[in-house]
Write a protein that holds these residues in place. Structure first.
Motif, mmCIF file in Angstrom:
data_model
loop_
_atom_site.group_PDB
_atom_site.id
_atom_site.type_symbol
_atom_site.label_atom_id
_atom_site.label_comp_id
_atom_site.label_asym_id
_atom_site.label_seq_id
_atom_site.Cartn_x
_atom_site.Cartn_y
_atom_site.Cartn_z
ATOM 1 N N THR A 34 3.360 -1.912 -6.152
ATOM 2 C CA THR A 34 1.681 -2.274 -6.300
ATOM 3 C C THR A 34 1.142 -2.337 -7.833
ATOM 4 O O THR A 34 0.371 -3.303 -7.929
ATOM 5 C CB THR A 34 0.744 -1.530 -5.480
ATOM 6 N N PRO A 53 3.442 2.468 -4.315
ATOM 7 C CA PRO A 53 2.684 2.535 -5.570
ATOM 8 C C PRO A 53 3.184 1.699 -6.630
ATOM 9 O O PRO A 53 2.390 1.050 -7.674
ATOM 10 C CB PRO A 53 2.509 3.862 -5.844
ATOM 11 N N GLY A 63 0.698 -1.257 -0.085
ATOM 12 C CA GLY A 63 -0.132 0.005 0.007
ATOM 13 C C GLY A 63 0.975 1.165 -0.003
ATOM 14 O O GLY A 63 0.378 2.419 -0.433
ATOM 15 N N ARG A 64 1.939 1.150 0.436
ATOM 16 C CA ARG A 64 2.915 2.357 0.724
ATOM 17 C C ARG A 64 3.910 2.283 -0.397
ATOM 18 O O ARG A 64 4.980 3.238 -0.416
ATOM 19 C CB ARG A 64 3.615 2.578 2.056
ATOM 20 N N ARG A 113 -2.843 3.019 1.630
ATOM 21 C CA ARG A 113 -3.103 4.253 0.665
ATOM 22 C C ARG A 113 -3.744 5.287 1.066
ATOM 23 O O ARG A 113 -3.490 6.361 0.533
ATOM 24 C CB ARG A 113 -3.705 3.709 -0.629
#
Length: 256
Positions: A88, A85, A82-83, A142
């Motif tokens: 992800t 990007p 989530g931290r 996020r």
């Protein structure tokens, strides 16, 4: 606690059971026994012949083990993704692909790889529970706003303090939402795994009762699954309330 709301919810349940009793008494259908008949069978089914220790407790153990492993794996991975990007973006297609594969569809593979028994059942629960936890945690991580990020940078908050003091508290409501959804999925998968690949457990007892045409006993096991689901969700909801009582959004959601 809002006692009036609590009483209304239980009143609805009582009315439902009374209507169920009335309908089954009028219909007199052997496939749909009355709640009183199910209740009369439940005590022996759940606690007779060592069923509680040989079937109920092992089912709970497999359920909670698979769910706990999913939490321990999904939350840290979700916070990290989530931290990040960029990471992800690379992993998202694969995550959503695997998420779209139901655990029940993988039953033949789990049976071949892990064989009959507890390992297969735990893995099936783990697979189904992992995705709600992971994806909800990613979404929660996020959601940290720029003000928190800039303030943390200004005060030199990094490393463990950044993860435990900023990221995790901000993502916590989403994490708990994922955990509760995963718990519901885990209960379903626990029963399904025991229906197809076990020699003990609630699902095993349920399918045996159905095969022997012991219909009140079959319904008693179905009721037990519902009761366990309610109790486990209640315990998790209380833990969530205690953990997030400080969170403004959570308190607003409770109507406080």
């Amino acid at each position: 606690m809002n006692w009036r709301s609590f009483a209304r919810r239980w009143l609805v349940l009582v009315v439902f059971v009374l209507l169920w009793q009335l309908a089954t008494t009028i219909a007199d259908d052997p496939y749909f026994p009355s709640p009183l008949k199910i209740l009369g069978t439940a005590g022996h089914a759940w606690f007779g012949d060592g069923a509680f220790t040989s079937d109920v407790l092992p089912s709970l153990g497999r359920l909670l083990l698979g769910w706990a492993i999913a939490v321990l794996a999904g939350v840290p991975a979700g916070l990290a993704l989530g931290r990040s990007p960029v990471v992800t973006a690379y992993f998202s297609p694969m995550l959503f692909f695997f998420r779209s594969v139901p655990a029940t569809l993988l039953t033949p593979i789990f049976l071949v790889v892990f064989g009959l028994g507890s390992r297969m059942e735990v893995v099936m629960v783990l697979w189904g529970a992992l995705w709600p936890i992971l994806l909800n945690t990613i979404d929660g991580a996020r959601s940290i706003d720029d003000v928190k990020v800039e303030t943390s940078q200004a005060f030199g908050i990094r490393g463990r303090r950044w993860v435990l003091g900023v990221i995790l508290p901000t993502a916590a409501p989403k994490v708990f939402a994922g955990m509760r959804l995963a718990l519901s999925v885990s209960i379903i998968l626990m029963v399904f795994a025991e229906l197809v690949g076990s020699t003990s457990g609630i699902g095993f007892r349920l399918i045996n009762a159905q095969g022997s045409f012991l219909l009140p006993e079959m319904w008693a096991w179905i009721v037990l699954v519902s009761v366990l689901g309610y109790l486990l969700n209640f315990v998790l909801a209380q833990a969530e309330r205690r953990a997030l009582d400080w969170h403004p959004g959570f308190r607003a959601g409770l109507g406080e």
